[in-house]
Motif scaffolding. Sequence first.
Motif, PDB file in Angstrom:
ATOM      1  N   ASP A   1       0.800  -1.195  -0.076  1.00  0.00           N
ATOM      2  CA  ASP A   1      -0.124  -0.051  -0.048  1.00  0.00           C
ATOM      3  C   ASP A   1       0.730   1.192   0.151  1.00  0.00           C
ATOM      4  O   ASP A   1       0.664   2.224  -0.777  1.00  0.00           O
ATOM      5  N   LEU A   2       1.879   1.179   0.866  1.00  0.00           N
ATOM      6  CA  LEU A   2       2.680   2.578   0.949  1.00  0.00           C
ATOM      7  C   LEU A   2       3.607   2.629  -0.363  1.00  0.00           C
ATOM      8  O   LEU A   2       3.508   3.869  -0.820  1.00  0.00           O
ATOM      9  N   ALA A   3       4.053   1.704  -0.983  1.00  0.00           N
ATOM     10  CA  ALA A   3       4.953   1.858  -1.907  1.00  0.00           C
ATOM     11  C   ALA A   3       3.964   2.247  -3.220  1.00  0.00           C
ATOM     12  O   ALA A   3       4.326   3.443  -3.973  1.00  0.00           O
ATOM     13  N   HIS A   4       2.657   1.640  -3.407  1.00  0.00           N
ATOM     14  CA  HIS A   4       1.679   2.080  -4.284  1.00  0.00           C
ATOM     15  C   HIS A   4       1.374   3.584  -4.144  1.00  0.00           C
ATOM     16  O   HIS A   4       1.316   4.451  -4.970  1.00  0.00           O
ATOM     17  N   SER A   5       1.093   3.855  -2.883  1.00  0.00           N
ATOM     18  CA  SER A   5       0.458   5.444  -2.719  1.00  0.00           C
ATOM     19  C   SER A   5       1.618   6.146  -3.116  1.00  0.00           C
ATOM     20  O   SER A   5       1.206   7.320  -3.253  1.00  0.00           O
ATOM     21  N   LEU A   6       2.940   6.064  -2.711  1.00  0.00           N
ATOM     22  CA  LEU A   6       3.804   6.867  -3.316  1.00  0.00           C
ATOM     23  C   LEU A   6       4.451   6.743  -4.666  1.00  0.00           C
ATOM     24  O   LEU A   6       5.476   7.359  -4.977  1.00  0.00           O
ATOM     25  N   GLY A   7       3.732   5.975  -5.439  1.00  0.00           N
ATOM     26  CA  GLY A   7       3.993   6.094  -6.711  1.00  0.00           C
ATOM     27  C   GLY A   7       4.912   4.912  -7.366  1.00  0.00           C
ATOM     28  O   GLY A   7       5.596   5.134  -8.481  1.00  0.00           O
ATOM     29  N   ALA A   8       5.245   3.987  -6.701  1.00  0.00           N
ATOM     30  CA  ALA A   8       6.096   2.993  -7.251  1.00  0.00           C
ATOM     31  C   ALA A   8       5.467   2.054  -8.245  1.00  0.00           C
ATOM     32  O   ALA A   8       4.332   1.907  -8.087  1.00  0.00           O
ATOM     33  N   SER A   9       6.267   1.866  -9.152  1.00  0.00           N
ATOM     34  CA  SER A   9       5.757   0.849 -10.297  1.00  0.00           C
ATOM     35  C   SER A   9       5.722  -0.492  -9.468  1.00  0.00           C
ATOM     36  O   SER A   9       6.249  -0.960  -8.474  1.00  0.00           O
TER      37      SER A   9
ATOM     38  N   GLN B   1       9.142  -1.586  -8.432  1.00  0.00           N
ATOM     39  CA  GLN B   1       9.639  -0.916  -7.458  1.00  0.00           C
ATOM     40  C   GLN B   1       9.079  -1.460  -6.150  1.00  0.00           C
ATOM     41  O   GLN B   1       9.525  -1.467  -5.015  1.00  0.00           O
ATOM     42  N   THR B   2       7.685  -1.669  -6.434  1.00  0.00           N
ATOM     43  CA  THR B   2       6.731  -2.107  -5.094  1.00  0.00           C
ATOM     44  C   THR B   2       7.466  -3.328  -4.484  1.00  0.00           C
ATOM     45  O   THR B   2       7.590  -3.666  -3.432  1.00  0.00           O
TER      46      THR B   2
ATOM     47  N   ALA C   1      10.651  -2.918  -2.817  1.00  0.00           N
ATOM     48  CA  ALA C   1      10.193  -2.394  -1.354  1.00  0.00           C
ATOM     49  C   ALA C   1       9.908  -3.260  -0.493  1.00  0.00           C
ATOM     50  O   ALA C   1      10.266  -3.193   0.796  1.00  0.00           O
TER      51      ALA C   1
END
Lengths: 357, 228
Positions: free
Chosen positions: B132-140, B143-144, B147
């Motif tokens: 959720d965090l990575a997605h909400s910060l715009g990670a592909s 990248q998710t 993370a």
Amino acid sequence: MMDIELRAASVRLGGNPVLHPLTLAFHPGQIAVVLGPNGAGKTTLLRMLALLTRPTGGTVLHDGQRAADLPRASRTRLRRRIGLVFQAPLFFAGTVAANLAYPLRVRGQALPAERLRETLRRIGLEGRERADVRVLSGGEKQRLQLGRLQLTDPEVCLFDEPAASLDPVSNRWFEQEVVRLAGEGRTVVLTTHNLDRAWTLGARILYLQDGELKHDGSADDFFSRPQSLEAALFSTSGNLLDGEAVPASGGGTSLRCGAMTIALAGSLPQGPATVLIRPEEILLSPAPFHSSARNCLPGRVQRVQTAGPMVWVTCDCGGPPLTVRVTRPSLESLGLAVGSPVYLTFKASSVHPLPPP
Amino acid sequence: MSPFLEGIRQGLALLFPPGAEITGIVLLSLGVSGAATLLAALAALPASLALAAFDFRGKRAVVGILQTSLAVPAVLIGLLVYLLLSRRGPLGPLGLLYTPGAMVIAQALLAFPLIAALSYSALKGTAREAIDLAHSLGASPWQTALAVVRQGRFPFLTALITGFSRVIGETGMTLMVGGNIKGETRVMTTAISLETMKGNFELGIALGVVLLTVALVVNALLQTAQGK
């Protein structure tokens, strides 16, 4: 700037409906405040807007596009235009600086030292760039989340209960930030339990209950003229009176409520009815007050309760007790005490009938 | 001097300096168990991540099987690998039985459920939040995934070390598929077992000291990595 549109969008989790089909839109420059009891679906709604939860029915359109239809790269680009502040602050294990840099890093950008310092100063965490996020207090974490959101310059700003752990000073600062974000033309949606905040911020109030949208309108409408008993109970510390609607002698409708008869502005079908009278819309006087207001009830002061600069005066007028809100100086100038005879004056239009359940 | 203390003295004497036989045994042990752990980890990492991150039909059954397989005795895994690799078994033509390769396979099978189950229980609390965090910060998506792995690296490392400790100390199964052939498939545990039965306590004691040292070093490395 981004419009978000929900068309009968609904969410079921594990077979249980969390959000019933919702149809509404969010617009740039507008602050929408989502209110509702625990478990109403507020967080799920925000998650859907943030593209973290997919609707299980209906459609959510970001800028007219369905995220699910987009290729992966475009979906990631769309996500990058949306920022979310989580209810329970979320960070990656590491330092304050690393967490602020992360959203820029995934976008292939660096966080220059100058910009980092400026951000830390704005969120009141100066000199803390090397601190482990785990040692921050709840309020500091919330401010760090806001700083992180602002660094990516999102077109849509979503806040889930952002103020739960903020002190009063941070709270006012946060409110200003939210207003500023909307003023810059961003789409702002926030959930809160803080009704005062909802009233000060909310040009638009969305009231959710059991996953259903029960109110979508201005804050004034929501607080003074709630659309349902549940919304009224949630939104008000006002007078909710149960009574019997009867035809009034001069036409129109009255509410009979114990020994009280209250004049209503509109007409109401005969039978049991519930009305709301906001405590600040009642005028208190030691003698009958002559005005155009059609309701002037004699009574007696039952209880006086001080709350800061305001005073709640509870009066017995022959029916269920009525509460009136006055300022402290005006109570003193009226010279009222428990037991004093008193007159309660209010307009018929201040008596707001609630739709039957 | 009592035979016990005498054994320890002679055992230590064998280690300083270590002879060619002991060195060979120790290196083979580390090599076989290291390779087995690595092999198991390569499969366990994505498996535990997928289990922690996604809901799918039959997930509970998969987790149940994984946890049950923790209780499978090593000797049964030894039997299974023996049957697969024996000359008339389905994998017989590979000629792996009584080679280090056979020991690696058996130890990897033993380590996999352990590493997967331990990392799953550590990741299941953090993986979704990290996603959720990575997605909400715009990670592909990539990248998710990165993370999530980064967030879970310490519990995963702990699972890895636990798996390694388990297999390097394993005896019976390793003996069954390796054969304890001197200079070829003799590892520390099988050597200790054999030498003890022969009454050569010094070699057993010497290898025991090495095994304990390996355990100590590995755990010290882990604690350093975790920054404690």
